[in-house]
Design a protein around this motif. Structure first.
Motif, PDB file in Angstrom:
ATOM      1  N   MET A   1     -23.240  -9.880  60.041  1.00  0.00           N
ATOM      2  CA  MET A   1     -22.242 -10.850  59.592  1.00  0.00           C
ATOM      3  C   MET A   1     -22.877 -12.215  59.304  1.00  0.00           C
ATOM      4  SD  MET A   1     -19.406  -9.237  59.346  1.00  0.00           S
ATOM      5  CE  MET A   1     -20.317  -7.745  58.930  1.00  0.00           C
ATOM      6  N   ASN A   2     -23.873 -12.585  60.101  1.00  0.00           N
ATOM      7  CA  ASN A   2     -24.543 -13.870  59.902  1.00  0.00           C
ATOM      8  C   ASN A   2     -25.361 -13.907  58.610  1.00  0.00           C
ATOM      9  OD1 ASN A   2     -23.526 -14.977  62.254  1.00  0.00           O
ATOM     10  ND2 ASN A   2     -25.308 -14.423  63.488  1.00  0.00           N
TER      11      ASN A   2
ATOM     12  N   LEU B   1     -20.222  -0.843  59.195  1.00  0.00           N
ATOM     13  CA  LEU B   1     -20.064  -0.474  57.793  1.00  0.00           C
ATOM     14  C   LEU B   1     -18.669  -0.826  57.295  1.00  0.00           C
ATOM     15  CD1 LEU B   1     -21.162   0.790  55.226  1.00  0.00           C
ATOM     16  CD2 LEU B   1     -20.535   3.043  56.126  1.00  0.00           C
ATOM     17  N   ALA B   2     -17.641  -0.541  58.093  1.00  0.00           N
ATOM     18  CA  ALA B   2     -16.274  -0.871  57.683  1.00  0.00           C
ATOM     19  C   ALA B   2     -16.086  -2.381  57.576  1.00  0.00           C
ATOM     20  CB  ALA B   2     -15.273  -0.285  58.672  1.00  0.00           C
ATOM     21  N   ALA B   3     -16.702  -3.134  58.482  1.00  0.00           N
ATOM     22  CA  ALA B   3     -16.593  -4.590  58.438  1.00  0.00           C
ATOM     23  C   ALA B   3     -17.251  -5.150  57.182  1.00  0.00           C
ATOM     24  CB  ALA B   3     -17.224  -5.204  59.688  1.00  0.00           C
TER      25      ALA B   3
ATOM     26  N   VAL C   1     -24.155   0.471  50.576  1.00  0.00           N
ATOM     27  CA  VAL C   1     -24.625   1.846  50.776  1.00  0.00           C
ATOM     28  C   VAL C   1     -24.535   2.173  52.260  1.00  0.00           C
ATOM     29  CG1 VAL C   1     -26.556   3.465  50.513  1.00  0.00           C
ATOM     30  CG2 VAL C   1     -26.219   1.626  48.830  1.00  0.00           C
ATOM     31  N   GLY C   2     -23.849   3.255  52.594  1.00  0.00           N
ATOM     32  CA  GLY C   2     -23.769   3.724  53.965  1.00  0.00           C
ATOM     33  C   GLY C   2     -24.581   4.988  54.164  1.00  0.00           C
ATOM     34  N   PHE C   3     -24.935   5.269  55.406  1.00  0.00           N
ATOM     35  CA  PHE C   3     -25.656   6.501  55.756  1.00  0.00           C
ATOM     36  C   PHE C   3     -24.809   7.286  56.743  1.00  0.00           C
ATOM     37  CE2 PHE C   3     -29.079   4.543  53.672  1.00  0.00           C
ATOM     38  CZ  PHE C   3     -30.160   5.403  53.582  1.00  0.00           C
ATOM     39  N   ALA C   4     -24.899   8.595  56.656  1.00  0.00           N
ATOM     40  CA  ALA C   4     -24.180   9.466  57.590  1.00  0.00           C
ATOM     41  C   ALA C   4     -25.126  10.572  58.038  1.00  0.00           C
ATOM     42  CB  ALA C   4     -22.934  10.048  56.938  1.00  0.00           C
TER      43      ALA C   4
ATOM     44  N   ALA D   1     -17.286   1.709  51.025  1.00  0.00           N
ATOM     45  CA  ALA D   1     -18.662   1.690  50.542  1.00  0.00           C
ATOM     46  C   ALA D   1     -18.695   2.163  49.090  1.00  0.00           C
ATOM     47  CB  ALA D   1     -19.548   2.567  51.422  1.00  0.00           C
ATOM     48  N   ASP D   2     -19.824   1.957  48.435  1.00  0.00           N
ATOM     49  CA  ASP D   2     -19.994   2.370  47.044  1.00  0.00           C
ATOM     50  C   ASP D   2     -20.819   3.648  46.924  1.00  0.00           C
ATOM     51  OD1 ASP D   2     -18.794  -0.013  45.613  1.00  0.00           O
ATOM     52  OD2 ASP D   2     -20.264  -0.994  46.904  1.00  0.00           O
ATOM     53  N   LEU D   3     -21.628   3.918  47.932  1.00  0.00           N
ATOM     54  CA  LEU D   3     -22.492   5.094  47.916  1.00  0.00           C
ATOM     55  C   LEU D   3     -22.728   5.511  49.357  1.00  0.00           C
ATOM     56  CD1 LEU D   3     -24.331   6.857  45.949  1.00  0.00           C
ATOM     57  CD2 LEU D   3     -26.196   5.335  46.620  1.00  0.00           C
TER      58      LEU D   3
END
Length: 416
Positions: free
Chosen positions: A272-273, A320-322, A333-336, A355-357
């Motif tokens: 966030m910073n 990721l949601a934030a 881009v998120g990872f799972a 997310a976009d990807l």
């Protein structure tokens, strides 16, 4: 084929105890997709046999000018001409002196004079030898001629002394070679790959740790290798990079701003910073989804006769949601990391997190789990398309992910 598959690295090995690390450097270069040949000094063969390097590289090892009667080429010339980078690790004080003063009395020193490729040198020696004015003068001369010096680390040395002189860690040497090759990735006009020069990329990497008591904690098996590869690739392509990393044993890429964190809350605060300055966010970290509701201030004792112990957990921050909720014009881009997944479940996660990807992998699949140098993933786009990618090194995958991000930005379509 990766962008590195046609690159040729020559690894020079000289005679000191750090020569054993050269085996790990060779393996690291190969795992990055590079072709590697090895040249050793006679002294180096007293520490590690040439057969070791030959077995790993699959190619003959150069030690001497002589004894290769079937080879009609002038070996040091032909090797010099096909070399894209010469990296010498470890480089002894004797090697540095030869290189600095143009002494060519063995295969490696002759190769050095014959090549026009970039030269990287990773010194290793006793602390007083390293500090000696003659050695420092030689290092300065090599730098002035364009050689890159991978500084030795400080610590406990084989001679029993403490100080600088230890060979840099293999990951650091490999990273330096990859950065050098990225700088060589030029088009016919001589322009380097600066495709991300206008971007500030925020990357998260590694695990997070949630303390149970002063001794125990909850975490996961993430090594951070994927996130570090993304940071390294983004920096090589011209981006300004901030790497927010949980605890790992990895050496951070050069030229990257590193923000170390421990807990999920720490990582959330750091993201966030730094979010405002980012244009692209790549969340490769494997954060803990839960933490103990209470952290004991003293070690929890095993009570006599107790057969079970209950720990109450609470959800951690959903980073990721934030980020998705605050993304604005940023590309996220998120990872799972999953053990069982489907395209529909992945798409649902992507949309819930805004997310976009989404980069999805099955950690139970061979070569695609935690703490390995390869990965096999699928890219899931916001319009529901699933793009499977083959097994590749994490460095190659990092570039594939960045290519997908760029494709989205440049065309306004989901990446292919």
């Amino acid at each position: 084929m990766t962008r590195l598959a046609t690159k040729q690295v020559t690894l020079g090995v000289t005679g000191c105890i750090g020569a054993y690390k050269a085996v790990l450097i060779l393996r690291g270069l190969q795992q990055a997709g590079l072709a590697v040949e090895v040249a050793m000094t006679e002294a180096a063969t007293r520490f590690v046999q040439p057969l070791t390097f030959q077995a790993i590289s699959g190619k003959p090892v150069y030690v001497s000018h002589w004894g290769r009667d079937a080879d009609t080429d002038i070996a040091h010339i032909s090797l010099a001409q096909r070399t894209d980078v010469l990296v010498v690790a470890p480089a002894t004080a004797n090697c540095l002196a030869k290189f600095a003063h143009g002494i060519a009395d063995d295969f490696l020193s002759t190769l050095y004079l014959a090549t026009t490729a970039p030269v990287l040198v990773a010194p290793a020696m006793n602390v007083e030898m390293w500090r000696h004015p003659a050695t420092q003068s030689n290092v300065a001369l090599l730098r002035a001629r364009g050689a890159r010096i991978i500084e030795p680390a400080a610590g406990f040395l084989a001679c029993g002394m403490v100080g600088e002189g230890r060979l840099a860690e293999p990951e650091q040497v490999v990273s330096a070679v990859l950065e050098c090759l990225a700088g060589q990735a030029a088009d016919s006009a001589g322009h380097t790959d600066q495709s991300l020069a206008s971007h500030h990329i925020l990357v998260t990497a590694g695990p997070t740790i949630e303390d149970l008591d002063p001794v125990r904690y909850l975490t996961n098996r993430s090594s951070g290798k994927m996130g570090y590869a993304v940071a390294r690739a983004a920096r090589a392509r011209g981006a300004t990079v901030t790497l927010i990393t949980g605890p790992t044993s990895l050496t951070p890429p050069a030229g990257v701003k590193v923000v170390p964190v421990r807990s999920t809350r720490d990582m959330y605060d750091a993201v966030m910073n730094h979010l405002e300055e980012a244009t692209i966010v790549i969340k490769a970290a494997a954060v803990c989804d839960y933490r103990p509701r209470q952290t004991a201030q003293e070690k929890l004792k095993k009570a006599a006769g107790t057969t079970t112990y209950h720990i109450e957990l609470e959800p951690t921050e959903d980073i990721l949601a934030a980020v998705g909720a605050r993304k604005g014009q940023r590309f996220v881009v998120g990872f799972a990391a999953e053990t069982d997944w489907s395209p529909s479940l992945a798409l649902d996660k992507l949309r819930r997190k805004q997310a976009d990807l989404l980069v999805v992998n099955n950690v139970l699949e061979a070569g695609a789990g935690f703490d390995v140098d390869t990965n096999r993933v699928s890219l899931v786009t916001a319009d529901g398309e699933t793009i499977p990618l083959p097994l590749m090194t994490k460095d190659a995958l990092a570039h594939a992910i960045l290519d997908a991000v760029l494709s989205h930005h440049q065309t306004g379509r989901n990446p292919r």
